[in-house]
Design a protein around this motif. Sequence first.
Motif, PDB file in Angstrom:
ATOM      1  N   UNK A  28       0.838  -1.200   0.000  1.00 39.28           N
ATOM      2  CA  UNK A  28       0.000   0.000   0.000  1.00 39.28           C
ATOM      3  C   UNK A  28       0.878   1.256   0.000  1.00 39.28           C
ATOM      4  N   UNK A  29       1.948   1.236   0.803  1.00 36.13           N
ATOM      5  CA  UNK A  29       2.897   2.368   0.830  1.00 36.13           C
ATOM      6  C   UNK A  29       3.551   2.533  -0.540  1.00 36.13           C
ATOM      7  N   UNK A  30       3.964   1.408  -1.134  1.00 32.92           N
ATOM      8  CA  UNK A  30       4.617   1.469  -2.455  1.00 32.92           C
ATOM      9  C   UNK A  30       3.678   2.078  -3.496  1.00 32.92           C
ATOM     10  N   UNK A  31       2.397   1.699  -3.440  1.00 31.75           N
ATOM     11  CA  UNK A  31       1.420   2.232  -4.404  1.00 31.75           C
ATOM     12  C   UNK A  31       1.240   3.742  -4.209  1.00 31.75           C
ATOM     13  N   UNK A  32       1.187   4.164  -2.953  1.00 30.79           N
ATOM     14  CA  UNK A  32       1.059   5.596  -2.667  1.00 30.79           C
ATOM     15  C   UNK A  32       2.241   6.380  -3.219  1.00 30.79           C
ATOM     16  N   UNK A  33       3.444   5.822  -3.033  1.00 32.70           N
ATOM     17  CA  UNK A  33       4.651   6.484  -3.549  1.00 32.70           C
ATOM     18  C   UNK A  33       4.574   6.584  -5.065  1.00 32.70           C
ATOM     19  N   UNK A  34       4.114   5.497  -5.698  1.00 30.07           N
ATOM     20  CA  UNK A  34       4.058   5.462  -7.158  1.00 30.07           C
ATOM     21  C   UNK A  34       3.079   6.514  -7.688  1.00 30.07           C
ATOM     22  N   UNK A  35       1.950   6.671  -6.990  1.00 31.96           N
ATOM     23  CA  UNK A  35       0.909   7.563  -7.487  1.00 31.96           C
ATOM     24  C   UNK A  35       1.076   9.005  -7.021  1.00 31.96           C
TER      25      UNK A  35
END
Length: 1087
Positions: free
Chosen positions: A269-276
């Motif tokens: 979830x953290x990785x997705x937030x960083x990506x977006x």
Amino acid sequence: MTEELERILSQLTQPDNAIIQQATAQMKLAFKDPAVIPALCAVMTSSQNPQVRQSAAVMLRMRVMKHWKKISPDHRESLKAVVLQAFQQETEHMVRHSLSQLSAVLVKHETPDRWPALLTLLNQSTKSDNPQDRQVGLLLLSKVVSSNPEPFKPYYRQLLELFGAVLQDVSNPSALYYCILTLTAITAYTGSEEMNLMRSLIPKLIVAMKHLIKADQDQASEAMEVFDELMESEVSIVVPHIAEIVHFCLEISADTSLSDSMRVKALSCIALLIRLKSKVVLKQKLLSPILQTVFPILSASPPPGQEDPEDQEKEGDDDDEDSETPKHFAAQVIDTLALHMPPEKLFHQLMPLTQACLASANPYERKGGLMCLAVLAEGCADHICTKMLSSVLQTVCRSLSDENQVVRSAALFTLGQFSEHLQPDISKYCSELMPLLLGYLSGLNHAKTGHITKAFYALENFLENLGAEIQPYLPTLMETMLAALTNSDNLRIKELAVSAIGAIANAAKEMLVPYFPPVIDSLKGFLTDIREEVRSLQTQALDTLSVLARTVGKDVFSPLAAECVQLGLNLADAVDDPDLRRCTYSLFSAVSTVSPECLTPHLTAITTIMLLSLRSTEGVTAHLEEDKQFVLLDDEDDEDEGGDTVLDEDGENEGEDRDVAGFSVENAYIDEKEDACEALGELAFNTGVAFLPFLESSFQQVFELRDFPHEDVRRAAFGALGQFCRAQHKVWQENPTEENHQALQKLLSVVLPSFLETVRQERERLVVMAVLEAMNAVVKSCQGEALQTPGRLQEICHAIRDVLKKKTVCQDGGGDEGDDDEQQAEYDAMLQEMAGEGIPLLASAVPAETFYPFLNELLPLIMNKAKSTCTEAHRSFSLGTLAEILQSLVGVAGGRSVAGRLSNRLLPVLAAGVRDSNAEVRNNSVFGLGSLAEAAGPVLTPDYPMMLSLFSSLMSKESDRRVIDNVCAALCRMIMSNTECVPLEQVFPALVSHLPLQEDMEENKTVFKCLTFLYSHNPSLVVSHMKPIVSASSHVLGTKDIDTETQNTLLLLLLLFSKKANDIDGEAEFLIMDRRIGGLVHRQPLQ
């Protein structure tokens, strides 16, 4: 009939296969009686056995799914009433669950407004004062809404208000769970009118999740999907709460008492937030807490007596799938940071943590530090290469002699990652790294195949890009690999050696020819052995054979081409394995580069299997919410006489419409589709007119994959679509019929709009980069043909503009206008560079006056990146693009006039670049000034003294050979453009003294063209420097450093020399005769 059905259903739940088979046959008969519906309803409401009640609900659900139209209107209405009645009186959870699934299937046919009783029940139960009633109502709600979210849209506002209340009922975890599942289901369908309500739920959602985690981690893990759905569907909902979400996820990630799957969900979830939303993460100062949490996870020691999955020696150790562990996902978070954050900001906070790990006494912390360096390599390659390559390489090399194998393995992985992503800079360390790697490999225990695999991974990645530098190591390498093929009994070692030979071939190319016969003999042996246990080795052998086809040279490989095609077809026919098929496709496309005619007779068979691969759903697993004991009844009505065909035609046979909880796709099948796309594109281009009968079917199948869920397949599909356009253009050029021209325009009219839409709307940056690359290739090949449609040039220019302004979806909509260029992730810069590369290609495809208005709009966006405050990469890109644009204007109608108008704007920028501290920036600026002189012509005359002074000053202190070569070429362009404005007595001797060119061999064309031009205008000047010119010529004549046209220009010059000056010991004449005798020159008519 009710009693009979109850008996049959009771038998279906018995643990006896014979009884179940008999009951199944009886059930199939019962289904032929229309009265089965009311009878099942009666059993479902009145049986005393909960298993039987559940079975009746499942049977009804299967009946409704498969044959809704066969159920009479009366039975439908009674079924709707009975299911709600049964649901209200039911006390067993498993039966309620099946009843809610039955209701969900009914809702697919009877929309909510046609089933008011359902809405009434949902309204009453979800708002009940009784917690049990609320929980049951929310179970029903989650099932019916999840099955068909859109028809509930009119009620979303009420639902969101309800969720606001339910999420505060933290003492009822099941209610929280069902509430969150329903919210997840509707998120993708919500509109702007629900935004504020959705936003207000986030804090309550986080609190509810914390309570759900304490109550049931499995349910909580599934419920975490809500954050992914919110971010993927409408990330603006979560933006105001990003800090809360990140801190919540970090709390879960760090809690070692929680399950791995729970912690993995939080990290992803953290990785997705960083990506977006990387900019928001930075602005809210979340980078530091993320790193402070992630590092301890990355460097954690496994439990006593255990090893991390990647460090375990497994039987037949292969390239295992990435393990779903918190440690793996912690590395993924850092990888995502590297890909989406400005390197300067990331490294400032990350390097102290990394260095502390590398200096630790704990081997797992040292391993964590190395893994961190490894995952930084892809996203921050420029930063590492320019700021710290030497120091981090020393660290990695030291770690190769660490006392602990866990650390040595991590060092090998890091070196492999560096070798893959830090090219060409890392290859400069060849003399240090090659002996180290060869020595390390020779000392390994062959029984430890897991560790040997890592050593080969590092070696291969380093070898692959060495080019001619591999020569001193080639005998040792090939001796080692051939020995492994003939002497080792270990199939994994053989496979690694075969793979390494492919990497060696990529670097050595024709130098591998002496080793070709024994290599081919070994590969043939592996390829004709179809035992299951050698499959992996066989797949690798095919892969290496493809590399050899592309590298050893046409003369060496062509005799084997036909045999290779037949071998590939035989294997694809004999063995059902996606990896093997994938490698046969690569082999076919490799053969098409050396011997396309060998493929022509087999194109029907080859395209047939490739298109089957593209259409196939093999490897796709649907995860069904289905009761497994009833799978025997899946085809219960398939034997019905009549009726079914009609049902199929009007779409009412719902046989395939199961309750699908999700899909998963095996990687091998994704790779197969990706390689099939790439191979079809290459085959179409290389086989030309022979591929025409297959072009339309191939195009249609590939075009459908542009929306495929996996980004690698989308990327390959767009690449192939570009290749199809280029293939059709080549066919039209070779056979310029009206039919071929129309076919080309038809293709372009579909493909280019698809490209442009994808650039604007695609979320994955790498897919957009692939589309831009494909579009650039189409424009370069098709030139003006690609821009025939009115408005097409404008559309492409606007797409380029949007990328340069960071306005596309994959660029997070651009963020703040005031973003500094240096505050940008390297991949974001690469995306913009890919767009910028399209500008000179467009400039060369249309008349300059046509392009000028668009160029005027795009130029400031390029020139902005030349500022001294920008990164070296940005400055290099900016000045290189300006130079290429000017070079394009040289060759198009009206180019001189447009270049003249631009000169006042471009000259100061290019002149400033010549003084830059970075060699690549200086090089591009020098090339730009020369191109400006060539493109603008006499209008630049007043600026010649300044330019010559600039070059003179530069040459007095320049040490970079590529820059010196480009100064020579720039002077040549100035001389040919305005000879009288160049003081040749001073400039020409300086120019000749720096010949031959040593690095930028492409500029030989410019230099020798200039020498010939000067000879025709001022022969005595050129003759007076004959010896150094002849000497420079001897270095390039008959080599790959010059093309045929330049070789002929040079020969003409030497021929003129020989006639003019017999007093130079016949050197020029000797050279000409020697090269002719050697058969190295193919004379063309001299102009």
